[in-house]
Design an enzyme around this catalytic site. Sequence first.
Site, PDB file in Angstrom:
ATOM      1  N   ASP A 139      42.236  30.707  42.751  1.00 32.91           N
ATOM      2  CA  ASP A 139      42.036  32.094  43.177  1.00 32.91           C
ATOM      3  C   ASP A 139      42.816  33.011  42.245  1.00 32.91           C
ATOM      4  OD1 ASP A 139      41.226  34.304  44.693  1.00 32.91           O
ATOM      5  OD2 ASP A 139      43.050  34.247  45.892  1.00 32.91           O
ATOM      6  N   SER A 140      42.396  34.268  42.204  1.00 34.03           N
ATOM      7  CA  SER A 140      43.127  35.255  41.411  1.00 34.03           C
ATOM      8  C   SER A 140      44.562  35.415  41.937  1.00 34.03           C
ATOM      9  CB  SER A 140      42.402  36.594  41.478  1.00 34.03           C
ATOM     10  OG  SER A 140      42.235  36.967  42.836  1.00 34.03           O
ATOM     11  N   TYR A 186      41.767  40.688  40.357  1.00 29.51           N
ATOM     12  CA  TYR A 186      40.667  40.581  39.402  1.00 29.51           C
ATOM     13  C   TYR A 186      39.538  41.565  39.757  1.00 29.51           C
ATOM     14  CZ  TYR A 186      42.187  35.975  37.512  1.00 29.51           C
ATOM     15  OH  TYR A 186      42.849  34.946  36.897  1.00 29.51           O
ATOM     16  N   GLY A 187      39.566  42.014  41.033  1.00 30.68           N
ATOM     17  CA  GLY A 187      38.406  42.684  41.620  1.00 30.68           C
ATOM     18  C   GLY A 187      37.951  43.983  40.995  1.00 30.68           C
ATOM     19  N   CYS A 216      37.936  32.222  44.581  1.00 25.59           N
ATOM     20  CA  CYS A 216      37.882  33.658  44.289  1.00 25.59           C
ATOM     21  C   CYS A 216      36.416  34.089  44.131  1.00 25.59           C
ATOM     22  CB  CYS A 216      38.646  33.910  42.996  1.00 25.59           C
ATOM     23  SG  CYS A 216      38.670  35.629  42.504  1.00 25.59           S
ATOM     24  N   ASN A 217      35.983  34.996  44.999  1.00 26.88           N
ATOM     25  CA  ASN A 217      34.593  35.468  44.917  1.00 26.88           C
ATOM     26  C   ASN A 217      34.341  36.216  43.617  1.00 26.88           C
ATOM     27  OD1 ASN A 217      32.834  35.522  47.730  1.00 26.88           O
ATOM     28  ND2 ASN A 217      35.008  35.154  48.015  1.00 26.88           N
ATOM     29  N   THR A 218      35.348  36.964  43.173  1.00 31.84           N
ATOM     30  CA  THR A 218      35.173  37.733  41.941  1.00 31.84           C
ATOM     31  C   THR A 218      34.963  36.766  40.768  1.00 31.84           C
ATOM     32  OG1 THR A 218      36.593  39.434  42.886  1.00 31.84           O
ATOM     33  CG2 THR A 218      36.222  39.533  40.525  1.00 31.84           C
ATOM     34  N   GLU A 259      47.386  42.238  51.567  1.00 31.36           N
ATOM     35  CA  GLU A 259      48.498  41.647  50.808  1.00 31.36           C
ATOM     36  C   GLU A 259      49.828  42.297  51.145  1.00 31.36           C
ATOM     37  OE1 GLU A 259      48.073  41.040  46.681  1.00 31.36           O
ATOM     38  OE2 GLU A 259      46.736  39.354  47.116  1.00 31.36           O
ATOM     39  N   CYS A 288      34.933  37.896  50.008  1.00 29.09           N
ATOM     40  CA  CYS A 288      36.216  37.976  49.295  1.00 29.09           C
ATOM     41  C   CYS A 288      37.191  37.038  49.997  1.00 29.09           C
ATOM     42  CB  CYS A 288      36.728  39.416  49.344  1.00 29.09           C
ATOM     43  SG  CYS A 288      38.409  39.620  48.733  1.00 29.09           S
ATOM     44  N   THR A 289      38.007  36.342  49.218  1.00 27.11           N
ATOM     45  CA  THR A 289      38.973  35.401  49.791  1.00 27.11           C
ATOM     46  C   THR A 289      39.753  36.007  50.965  1.00 27.11           C
ATOM     47  OG1 THR A 289      40.455  36.204  48.050  1.00 27.11           O
ATOM     48  CG2 THR A 289      39.519  33.999  47.771  1.00 27.11           C
ATOM     49  N   HIS A 290      40.264  37.221  50.720  1.00 29.72           N
ATOM     50  CA  HIS A 290      41.184  37.823  51.685  1.00 29.72           C
ATOM     51  C   HIS A 290      40.535  38.167  53.025  1.00 29.72           C
ATOM     52  CE1 HIS A 290      43.408  38.205  48.022  1.00 29.72           C
ATOM     53  NE2 HIS A 290      44.410  38.821  48.602  1.00 29.72           N
TER      54      HIS A 290
END
Length: 261
Positions: A7-8, A39-40, A70-72, A154, A182-184
Amino acid sequence: MRIGVFDSGLGGLGIARAIMERLPEYDYLYLGDTKRVPYGNRSQQTIHEFTAQALNFLFGNECQIIILACNTASAESLRKSQQEYLPQNYPDRRVLGVIIPAVEAAAEAAERKVGVIATASTIESGAYLRELNRQCPRFEVVQNPAPLLVPVIENDGLKYLEPILADYLEPLQTCKSLILGCTHYCLIKEQVRKLFRGTVISQDEVVPEKLADYLARHPEHDGKLAKRGQRRYCVTDLTGSYRRFAHRLMDQEIELELVAL
Ligand code: DGL
């Protein structure tokens, strides 16, 4: 050999944890590029360059399969990684993304109007739209970038979340299902479920099962994976707040190792 999860940053620990709970016997190596997160809002070229460096690190540390949590990175780099990076560097290993599993879940939910929220880069890449059009050509897709969610999550700002989330969800409320791209967003899925009226697709609930299925169908990879239940967590920058965030995501103290890519 291990399963790598990239992941980023540390948000991907939510997906890593769900994978580890579903498949506890495997050895894992997690990498979060905390030095360069987010990264987004970066360009495709930069995201691919960073992702290729992460792949070098993970493959260099005995990963047989890498999940781009990471989706991005999945949106901007997965195809190029599979078509160019792997054949040139590690033809007998695999990189898997998280977009196709989420889209498959949307196809299974069979609701004709699907919403997607994700980072600005992921939305701009058109990756979800492309994959949804391919797998569910009759579906209508509505997308909305949600750039404020990652910093709020975050920075432990959940008390500020509701009005921001409600605003991002507003144009998607006519959809019957919603992909959290998105991960988050796995970390706020319950808050989303309170505000969104349809089916919410959260990758931590989808990716582990898809990976289990992939491993069962690919003994040539599964057979190479060690099953000693070992875990290593690497980051490219380390601060007290990263330690606390990792602790919050994993619900336990984990040792974060500082590495250079
Ligand atoms: N991991 C990213 C994603 O899933 C979110 C954080 C970032 O922007 O780097 O898209």
